[in-house]
Design a protein around this motif. Structure first.
Motif, PDB file in Angstrom:
ATOM      1  N   GLU A 126     104.484 -15.607  36.923  1.00 47.93           N
ATOM      2  CA  GLU A 126     105.355 -16.082  37.993  1.00 47.93           C
ATOM      3  C   GLU A 126     105.457 -15.079  39.138  1.00 47.93           C
ATOM      4  N   THR A 127     104.923 -13.898  38.991  1.00 42.05           N
ATOM      5  CA  THR A 127     105.099 -12.848  39.991  1.00 42.05           C
ATOM      6  C   THR A 127     104.378 -13.131  41.307  1.00 42.05           C
ATOM      7  N   THR A 128     103.483 -14.110  41.329  1.00 40.36           N
ATOM      8  CA  THR A 128     102.739 -14.378  42.554  1.00 40.36           C
ATOM      9  C   THR A 128     103.587 -15.042  43.628  1.00 40.36           C
ATOM     10  N   GLY A 129     104.640 -15.753  43.248  1.00 41.62           N
ATOM     11  CA  GLY A 129     105.443 -16.480  44.227  1.00 41.62           C
ATOM     12  C   GLY A 129     104.885 -17.854  44.528  1.00 41.62           C
ATOM     13  N   LEU A 130     103.870 -18.260  43.796  1.00 36.16           N
ATOM     14  CA  LEU A 130     103.247 -19.564  44.011  1.00 36.16           C
ATOM     15  C   LEU A 130     104.104 -20.657  43.384  1.00 36.16           C
ATOM     16  N   VAL A 131     104.344 -21.706  44.145  1.00 36.46           N
ATOM     17  CA  VAL A 131     105.069 -22.858  43.644  1.00 36.46           C
ATOM     18  C   VAL A 131     104.033 -23.886  43.195  1.00 36.46           C
ATOM     19  N   ALA A 132     104.151 -24.362  41.957  1.00 35.92           N
ATOM     20  CA  ALA A 132     103.194 -25.337  41.429  1.00 35.92           C
ATOM     21  C   ALA A 132     103.079 -26.531  42.363  1.00 35.92           C
ATOM     22  N   GLY A 133     101.845 -26.928  42.643  1.00 38.39           N
ATOM     23  CA  GLY A 133     101.593 -28.080  43.490  1.00 38.39           C
ATOM     24  C   GLY A 133     101.657 -27.795  44.981  1.00 38.39           C
ATOM     25  N   ALA A 134     101.902 -26.542  45.363  1.00 37.58           N
ATOM     26  CA  ALA A 134     101.989 -26.191  46.788  1.00 37.58           C
ATOM     27  C   ALA A 134     100.634 -26.379  47.467  1.00 37.58           C
ATOM     28  N   ASN A 135     100.658 -26.818  48.715  1.00 36.07           N
ATOM     29  CA  ASN A 135      99.439 -26.958  49.502  1.00 36.07           C
ATOM     30  C   ASN A 135      99.195 -25.637  50.223  1.00 36.07           C
ATOM     31  N   LEU A 136      98.147 -24.922  49.838  1.00 33.57           N
ATOM     32  CA  LEU A 136      97.855 -23.606  50.403  1.00 33.57           C
ATOM     33  C   LEU A 136      96.840 -23.658  51.541  1.00 33.57           C
ATOM     34  N   ILE A 137      96.344 -24.824  51.877  1.00 31.91           N
ATOM     35  CA  ILE A 137      95.335 -24.943  52.938  1.00 31.91           C
ATOM     36  C   ILE A 137      95.926 -24.436  54.253  1.00 31.91           C
ATOM     37  N   GLY A 138      95.176 -23.553  54.907  1.00 30.09           N
ATOM     38  CA  GLY A 138      95.612 -22.977  56.170  1.00 30.09           C
ATOM     39  C   GLY A 138      96.331 -21.640  56.019  1.00 30.09           C
ATOM     40  N   TYR A 139      96.713 -21.277  54.788  1.00 34.63           N
ATOM     41  CA  TYR A 139      97.359 -19.981  54.575  1.00 34.63           C
ATOM     42  C   TYR A 139      96.376 -18.859  54.910  1.00 34.63           C
ATOM     43  N   LYS A 140      96.867 -17.782  55.498  1.00 30.92           N
ATOM     44  CA  LYS A 140      96.055 -16.603  55.764  1.00 30.92           C
ATOM     45  C   LYS A 140      95.880 -15.839  54.455  1.00 30.92           C
ATOM     46  N   VAL A 141      94.710 -15.235  54.288  1.00 31.08           N
ATOM     47  CA  VAL A 141      94.432 -14.470  53.072  1.00 31.08           C
ATOM     48  C   VAL A 141      94.266 -13.005  53.444  1.00 31.08           C
ATOM     49  N   GLU A 142      95.032 -12.172  52.760  1.00 32.69           N
ATOM     50  CA  GLU A 142      95.051 -10.736  53.020  1.00 32.69           C
ATOM     51  C   GLU A 142      94.454  -9.970  51.849  1.00 32.69           C
ATOM     52  N   ALA A 143      93.369  -9.251  52.117  1.00 32.09           N
ATOM     53  CA  ALA A 143      92.805  -8.325  51.133  1.00 32.09           C
ATOM     54  C   ALA A 143      93.652  -7.057  51.155  1.00 32.09           C
ATOM     55  N   ILE A 144      93.347  -6.127  50.281  1.00 33.32           N
ATOM     56  CA  ILE A 144      94.079  -4.861  50.236  1.00 33.32           C
ATOM     57  C   ILE A 144      94.040  -4.165  51.593  1.00 33.32           C
ATOM     58  N   ASP A 145      92.907  -4.293  52.298  1.00 31.85           N
ATOM     59  CA  ASP A 145      92.713  -3.565  53.550  1.00 31.85           C
ATOM     60  C   ASP A 145      92.671  -4.452  54.788  1.00 31.85           C
ATOM     61  N   GLY A 146      93.283  -5.642  54.720  1.00 30.40           N
ATOM     62  CA  GLY A 146      93.377  -6.464  55.920  1.00 30.40           C
ATOM     63  C   GLY A 146      93.025  -7.918  55.698  1.00 30.40           C
ATOM     64  N   SER A 147      93.147  -8.682  56.763  1.00 31.18           N
ATOM     65  CA  SER A 147      92.927 -10.124  56.720  1.00 31.18           C
ATOM     66  C   SER A 147      91.455 -10.466  56.509  1.00 31.18           C
TER      67      SER A 147
END
Length: 118
Positions: free
Chosen positions: A11-32
């Protein structure tokens, strides 16, 4: 870690089951690294497909759900536990041939499982 690489970490990710993640920005350890183009939350086979835009010449990358360390719904950002170079060096992804291909998924799972940083 390879066994759980296709599942979101507890549960530590903060993800809500069934959430639509399309369009979310993705951040690596060292940037987008880009934005989510497609995702699956199928148990044991969850992943993100990230459109990297111009970062690696407009390619898409497949990130197993086990690389996700957090989801910020307010900011629409997903944080992953890999750096840009690890993601860039991952097995090449082609949505037309690799989605649903067990051999490709095994290759990606082995790559990210063996390149664990956290």
């Amino acid at each position: 870690m390879t066994a759980n690489i296709w599942s979101y970490p507890s549960e530590t990710t903060g993800l809500v089951a069934g959430a639509n993640l399309i369009g979310y920005k993705v951040e690596a350890i060292d940037g987008s690294i880009g934005k989510v183009d497609k995702h699956s939350d199928e148990v044991g086979a969850a992943y993100l497909v990230v459109d990297t835009g111009v970062w690696i010449f407009g390619k898409q990358v497949l990130l197993p759900a086990g690389t996700v360390t957090g989801v910020d719904a307010g900011e629409e950002k997903i944080y992953v536990s890999r750096d840009k170079q690890q993601i860039k060096d991952a097995p090449e992804f082609d949505k037309d041939t690799h989605l649903g291909d067990p051999g490709y998924h095994q290759q990606v799972g082995s790559y990210y499982g063996s390149s664990a940083t956290g």
